[in-house]
Motif scaffolding. Sequence first.
Motif, PDB file in Angstrom:
ATOM      1  N   SER A  44       0.799  -0.783  -0.173  1.00 16.79           N
ATOM      2  CA  SER A  44      -0.049  -0.104   0.193  1.00 16.79           C
ATOM      3  C   SER A  44       0.673   1.107  -0.132  1.00 16.79           C
ATOM      4  O   SER A  44       0.477   2.217  -0.462  1.00 16.79           O
ATOM      5  CB  SER A  44      -1.211   0.045   1.504  1.00 16.79           C
ATOM      6  N   GLY A  45       1.890   1.257   0.273  1.00 13.55           N
ATOM      7  CA  GLY A  45       2.537   2.602   0.454  1.00 13.55           C
ATOM      8  C   GLY A  45       3.378   2.692  -0.837  1.00 13.55           C
ATOM      9  O   GLY A  45       3.598   3.900  -1.429  1.00 13.55           O
ATOM     10  N   ILE A  46       3.700   1.290  -1.236  1.00 13.40           N
ATOM     11  CA  ILE A  46       4.946   1.338  -2.971  1.00 13.40           C
ATOM     12  C   ILE A  46       3.025   2.288  -3.834  1.00 13.40           C
ATOM     13  O   ILE A  46       3.496   3.675  -4.134  1.00 13.40           O
ATOM     14  CB  ILE A  46       4.634   0.236  -3.466  1.00 13.40           C
ATOM     15  N   LEU A  71       2.097   9.947   2.485  1.00 12.22           N
ATOM     16  CA  LEU A  71       1.268   9.269   3.085  1.00 12.22           C
ATOM     17  C   LEU A  71       1.917   7.044   2.797  1.00 12.22           C
ATOM     18  O   LEU A  71       2.188   6.693   3.325  1.00 12.22           O
ATOM     19  CB  LEU A  71      -0.086   8.653   2.872  1.00 12.22           C
ATOM     20  N   GLY A  72       2.739   7.456   1.828  1.00 10.08           N
ATOM     21  CA  GLY A  72       2.999   6.159   1.220  1.00 10.08           C
ATOM     22  C   GLY A  72       4.635   5.564   2.047  1.00 10.08           C
ATOM     23  O   GLY A  72       4.711   4.406   2.107  1.00 10.08           O
ATOM     24  N   ASN A  73       5.276   6.727   1.817  1.00 12.48           N
ATOM     25  CA  ASN A  73       6.182   6.517   2.723  1.00 12.48           C
ATOM     26  C   ASN A  73       6.748   6.036   3.889  1.00 12.48           C
ATOM     27  O   ASN A  73       6.779   5.342   4.220  1.00 12.48           O
ATOM     28  CB  ASN A  73       7.061   7.860   2.636  1.00 12.48           C
ATOM     29  N   ALA A  76       4.552   2.386   3.745  1.00 10.18           N
ATOM     30  CA  ALA A  76       6.105   1.812   3.618  1.00 10.18           C
ATOM     31  C   ALA A  76       7.330   1.560   5.120  1.00 10.18           C
ATOM     32  O   ALA A  76       7.946   0.512   5.594  1.00 10.18           O
ATOM     33  CB  ALA A  76       7.551   1.879   2.697  1.00 10.18           C
ATOM     34  N   LEU A  77       7.246   2.693   5.793  1.00 10.63           N
ATOM     35  CA  LEU A  77       8.440   2.673   6.885  1.00 10.63           C
ATOM     36  C   LEU A  77       7.964   2.378   7.526  1.00 10.63           C
ATOM     37  O   LEU A  77       8.394   1.062   8.125  1.00 10.63           O
ATOM     38  CB  LEU A  77       8.748   4.205   7.231  1.00 10.63           C
ATOM     39  N   SER A  78       6.065   2.348   8.014  1.00  9.33           N
ATOM     40  CA  SER A  78       5.286   1.549   9.053  1.00  9.33           C
ATOM     41  C   SER A  78       6.052   0.140   9.315  1.00  9.33           C
ATOM     42  O   SER A  78       5.376  -0.900   9.570  1.00  9.33           O
ATOM     43  CB  SER A  78       4.772   2.477   9.525  1.00  9.33           C
ATOM     44  N   LEU A 113       4.966  18.542   3.099  1.00 10.27           N
ATOM     45  CA  LEU A 113       3.681  19.075   3.384  1.00 10.27           C
ATOM     46  C   LEU A 113       3.669  20.270   3.267  1.00 10.27           C
ATOM     47  O   LEU A 113       2.625  21.120   2.673  1.00 10.27           O
ATOM     48  CB  LEU A 113       3.070  18.132   4.676  1.00 10.27           C
ATOM     49  N   CYS A 114       4.837  20.685   4.295  1.00 11.01           N
ATOM     50  CA  CYS A 114       4.612  22.255   4.090  1.00 11.01           C
ATOM     51  C   CYS A 114       4.680  22.633   2.738  1.00 11.01           C
ATOM     52  O   CYS A 114       4.110  24.019   2.917  1.00 11.01           O
ATOM     53  CB  CYS A 114       5.539  22.709   5.440  1.00 11.01           C
TER      54      CYS A 114
END
Length: 159
Positions: A44-46, A71-73, A76-78, A113-114
């Motif tokens: 789902s991250g990819i 969100l993807g990163n 994938a990290l989590s 995001l900022c």
Amino acid sequence: MDKLRSMIGGREDNEEAGLTAQVLDASTLSYSTRVKWFVICFASGILCSILGTALLFLPNGTKLFAVFYTLGNLAALSSTCFLMGPLKQLKRMFEPTRLIATCVMLLCLILTLCAVFWVQHLLHSICQGRRDEGLHQLSELREPTWVQTLFEISLAGLA
């Protein structure tokens, strides 16, 4: 207590135990459940990252890109939390050898995001203000100025 059990059971405590043994000891989830959720989270991250890149070319695509890419990163990290556990992962992420890389990666996710939301809003406000100023100047050109009025009076006097 685990050392006592391993000694009674005839096993020696092997610090070079494989990742699988460490994972099984660290969590109450079964190995197959952890692997399934790792694959689901990682895929789902990819998918979110690819979707964010594809949405980049739509109107307001930069906002969608930033949200889906971040969100993807994060997904994938989590995903590795399912393999080693969240506390162990956080401890490893903030080890002295990985601290700079972790901070840079998290900072880049936040700045993505900022940049999209704040900077785009700031630029839009500036451009919007200039557009209004330009429209105001155009409306002044349609109204007669004092030079145009004097010119018309002088032409009327000659006639």
